[in-house]
Structures are given as C-alpha cells and as structure tokens.
Design an enzyme around this catalytic site. Structure first.
Site, PDB file in Angstrom:
ATOM      1  CB  CYS A  44     -55.675 -32.004  18.760  1.00  0.00           C
ATOM      2  SG  CYS A  44     -54.460 -32.135  20.095  1.00  0.00           S
ATOM      3  CB  CYS A  47     -56.119 -28.907  23.031  1.00  0.00           C
ATOM      4  SG  CYS A  47     -54.789 -28.531  21.877  1.00  0.00           S
ATOM      5  CB  CYS A  59     -67.511 -45.937  33.445  1.00  0.00           C
ATOM      6  SG  CYS A  59     -67.417 -44.503  32.380  1.00  0.00           S
ATOM      7  CB  CYS A 116     -51.044 -28.872  22.231  1.00  0.00           C
ATOM      8  SG  CYS A 116     -51.562 -30.589  21.985  1.00  0.00           S
ATOM      9  CB  CYS A 119     -52.394 -30.050  17.537  1.00  0.00           C
ATOM     10  SG  CYS A 119     -53.136 -29.053  18.858  1.00  0.00           S
TER      11      CYS A 119
END
Length: 122
Positions: A44, A47, A59, A116, A119
């Site tokens: 997922c 992960c 940014c 995880c 998931c």
C-alpha cells in the site's frame, strides 16, 4: 504535514474499501508514480512512504520544474484510466521514477511490508 496526514487517511480508506490508489509526487527535476491495487497481496502507499523516512525539504524550499508536474499528472491520469477501463497493465507493485534532466524512467518493484500497520494484516 497536512498533506502527509491526508495521504495516510486516503491510503487507509482505500485499503479498507479495497479501492485502488494511484499516487504521484514531484520535486526539483524528479517525479514518481505508483499504483496500489489494495487487494491484499501487494504493498500500500504506507509501505512505500516508509522507505523514504522523514522528508527534509518541501517543494517550496527545493523548487519544482513545472513540466515535471504535468508529466507526473498525465501518468497518474493514464494509470487511473487503465484501472477504471480494465485495459493494459497497471503499475501495481511497481514504482516508476522520472528524471527530467535525462528524460529517463526507472522502474522498481514494491514489496508489501508484512509489518505495515495499514495493510500488513490484510
């Protein structure tokens, strides 16, 4: 930090609902695209995000070459269309990295983290 929390929430909702997620990111002269099937066998977004650790620059601080955002956004849209239309081969289990300085793509396999907390139990 706000965007990261939204990413975590969206990822968790997609895992729970078993709805695919298409992810994209860009900074400086680089971009990445990945798709997650959320069908239990693959990684997922969480992960993937665990591989990068703490982000050092935003940014705004590092800058972004505007056309890179367009390229990554176009690739995300293409992935979404492929998934929705059931055509082609989605990037499930893969991460594509784009280097705008060379115009080259690299592809890596993504493995599910069995520990995880989003998931790992699915």
């Amino acid at each position: 930090m706000r965007a990261l929390n939204a990413d975590v929430t969206i990822n968790a909702a997609c895992v729970k609902a078993k709805v695919p997620l298409v992810s994209g990111a860009a900074i400086r002269f680089e971009g990445q695209v990945a798709s997650f099937s959320m069908q239990g066998g693959g990684a997922c977004y969480h992960c993937l995000s665990q591989l990068f650790g703490e982000q050092q620059l935003t940014c705004m601080e590092a800058g972004i070459l505007s056309p890179v955002v367009g390229i990554i956004g176009s690739m995300q849209a293409l992935e979404a269309v492929k998934i929705l239309a059931g055509v082609g081969t989605p990037l499930y289990g893969k991460l594509q990295l784009f280097d705008a300085l060379t115009g080259q793509w690299r592809e890596f396999s993504l493995n599910k983290d069995p520990l995880c907390n989003v998931c790992g139990a699915t």
